[in-house]
Motif scaffolding. Sequence first.
Motif, mmCIF file in Angstrom:
data_model
loop_
_atom_site.group_PDB
_atom_site.id
_atom_site.type_symbol
_atom_site.label_atom_id
_atom_site.label_comp_id
_atom_site.label_asym_id
_atom_site.label_seq_id
_atom_site.Cartn_x
_atom_site.Cartn_y
_atom_site.Cartn_z
ATOM 1 N N VAL A 128 35.005 31.213 30.152
ATOM 2 C CA VAL A 128 34.224 32.160 30.950
ATOM 3 C C VAL A 128 34.056 31.649 32.374
ATOM 4 N N LEU A 129 33.733 30.374 32.524
ATOM 5 C CA LEU A 129 33.518 29.805 33.854
ATOM 6 C C LEU A 129 34.804 29.796 34.677
ATOM 7 N N GLN A 130 35.929 29.535 34.031
ATOM 8 C CA GLN A 130 37.208 29.631 34.731
ATOM 9 C C GLN A 130 37.458 31.063 35.202
ATOM 10 N N ALA A 131 37.248 32.014 34.305
ATOM 11 C CA ALA A 131 37.487 33.420 34.643
ATOM 12 C C ALA A 131 36.638 33.854 35.826
ATOM 13 N N MET A 132 35.371 33.453 35.811
ATOM 14 C CA MET A 132 34.482 33.845 36.903
ATOM 15 C C MET A 132 34.921 33.231 38.221
ATOM 16 N N ALA A 133 35.307 31.961 38.191
ATOM 17 C CA ALA A 133 35.744 31.306 39.420
ATOM 18 C C ALA A 133 36.988 31.984 39.984
ATOM 19 N N TYR A 134 37.947 32.294 39.126
ATOM 20 C CA TYR A 134 39.151 32.981 39.591
ATOM 21 C C TYR A 134 38.820 34.364 40.154
ATOM 22 N N GLN A 135 37.852 35.055 39.537
ATOM 23 C CA GLN A 135 37.517 36.371 40.061
ATOM 24 C C GLN A 135 36.851 36.282 41.431
ATOM 25 N N TYR A 136 35.949 35.324 41.614
ATOM 26 C CA TYR A 136 35.352 35.144 42.938
ATOM 27 C C TYR A 136 36.433 34.864 43.983
ATOM 28 N N GLY A 142 42.207 37.774 47.859
ATOM 29 C CA GLY A 142 43.388 38.554 47.492
ATOM 30 C C GLY A 142 44.273 37.728 46.586
ATOM 31 N N ASN A 143 45.552 37.595 46.945
ATOM 32 C CA ASN A 143 46.472 36.775 46.165
ATOM 33 C C ASN A 143 46.036 35.311 46.237
ATOM 34 N N ILE A 144 46.079 34.636 45.095
ATOM 35 C CA ILE A 144 45.664 33.231 45.023
ATOM 36 C C ILE A 144 46.522 32.509 43.983
ATOM 37 N N PRO A 145 46.545 31.174 44.014
ATOM 38 C CA PRO A 145 47.212 30.447 42.931
ATOM 39 C C PRO A 145 46.411 30.549 41.636
ATOM 40 N N GLU A 408 28.636 40.002 45.016
ATOM 41 C CA GLU A 408 28.589 41.233 44.227
ATOM 42 C C GLU A 408 28.290 42.438 45.116
ATOM 43 N N THR A 409 27.372 42.290 46.055
ATOM 44 C CA THR A 409 27.085 43.386 46.994
ATOM 45 C C THR A 409 28.335 43.755 47.767
ATOM 46 N N TRP A 410 29.018 42.760 48.283
ATOM 47 C CA TRP A 410 30.214 42.979 49.097
ATOM 48 C C TRP A 410 31.311 43.645 48.266
ATOM 49 N N ALA A 411 31.513 43.158 47.040
ATOM 50 C CA ALA A 411 32.553 43.731 46.184
ATOM 51 C C ALA A 411 32.244 45.183 45.836
ATOM 52 N N GLU A 412 30.998 45.468 45.465
ATOM 53 C CA GLU A 412 30.653 46.841 45.102
ATOM 54 C C GLU A 412 30.774 47.768 46.306
ATOM 55 N N TRP A 413 30.385 47.277 47.480
ATOM 56 C CA TRP A 413 30.504 48.121 48.674
ATOM 57 C C TRP A 413 31.969 48.359 49.035
ATOM 58 N N LYS A 414 32.802 47.320 48.948
ATOM 59 C CA LYS A 414 34.232 47.500 49.247
ATOM 60 C C LYS A 414 34.862 48.520 48.305
#
Length: 474
Positions: A128-136, A142-145, A408-414
């Motif tokens: 879960v912690l890995q998934a969250m870090a990758y999502q942030y 955008g594209n990331i390793p 989260e605010t920024w993502a929801e607004w985008k």
Amino acid sequence: MKNIFKSWSLIAITGLLVFTTSCDNDFEETNTDPNNPTEITEDLQLGYIERTLVNEVHNYFLAGEAASDWTQHISKTQYNDADRYYPRLGSINNFWTVLYGSVIADAVEMERLAAEADNQAVQGTALVLQAMAYQYLTDNFGNIPMSEANKGNEGIYNPAYDTQEEVYKGIFTLLDEAIAHFESGAGSITASQDLIYGGDVSKWLKFATTVKFRAMMRISDTSLFDAAELQTLVNSGNLITSNDDEAFISLETIALPNANPFYDIVLTGRQGEWGMGKPLVDYMLAEGDPRLAVYANDVDGAYIGKPAGFLNPSTEGYGPGTISQIGDAYLAADAPLYFVSASQINLLLAEASVKNYINGDAATYFNAGVDASLVQNGLAPGSYSAPYTGYNSIAQQLWVSTFMQGYETWAEWKRSDIPADLPLAVDPQPGVNSIPTRFTYPNDEVSLNASNVDAAVADQGPDALTTKVWWDIN
């Protein structure tokens, strides 16, 4: 007399032998530093990873000055370069480095140790912690390793960048594996190591399921979106819709890093630099929203927000002491730092319902989301009734209720572009003609991994603040 002497000599020698034997038997135990163990239990790193992640995603130099600022929840009266779309490049670099080097890398190691110990519960937390870090990371760059990330031990020192679509597929895989581990009922989490749920595996299952639900909603305008999967997640009964299940950390000391990062503003006497954004204040005043009194401190009985992006705020009448500062509750040392709030999830359920992705009554979910936000802010449920007119109201409340949850605010607004009337900074960085929608890649990556950065740029567009990420369709 000789017999007495001989007796005492024998006792002394015997005692010495016992003493030296005892020393030899206890030598390794006595001379082992308990603070530097040679072996660690599988969840010994958990609290450190959780704290590192939550502190970084609530870092006031980036989540605050950039994400919360660009969505105009807050604004600065001094040192306001970020107001004008000049984010701190060192903070961007640090965000990248901490998430990859301290969160993902350590979570991968924790997952390995947990697998060796056959502790599926701890494996789930690591995933879960890995998934969250990758999502942030992917939501903000955008594209990331991902597929080649943190593989220096395999000789990969310049990892390729995955497309954002591929990263999201990887995130869903991580979360599916985590959910399966939690559902197995195998293993346990040491309560004292878990700063989020105190070792409660059932709540970690809700956490994993909810993070997947939120991630699926984030990509709901793309071809990767799966409404049937969304309904399955809802049917599971494992979404965080109650304040009792929210995922947050409350660090109850006044010593950093074990305190809310924004408390450092109080410690250094810089509250006057940090104020409220005019669009949020004006909207909440017009609606008579009681949360404003929690979000902000008044100025002589009035709530005053500052427009974004003046070159010299003081000369425009917006110096320190002229606008509402961030509310004391949000600057307290033990103010909770959220990963997931019940308010956000109920409002996303309302959106999913109004768009016919799932079954259920959108208005009911909407009201539950507003009530959860009221409770989160120490107010009684039902003490405020937000107007409901459909999707626009839902998106507006997602903007309001994620206060001080910058990314989260920024993502929801985008994703929604609501509020649609957020003004551009008054004196923006030249060439930045719209509110930023991503961070530029860190300087270290541009210098040390240039060919892969160039490939990412060729795929998604210029390495600019205003290039949209893949899921930002509107």
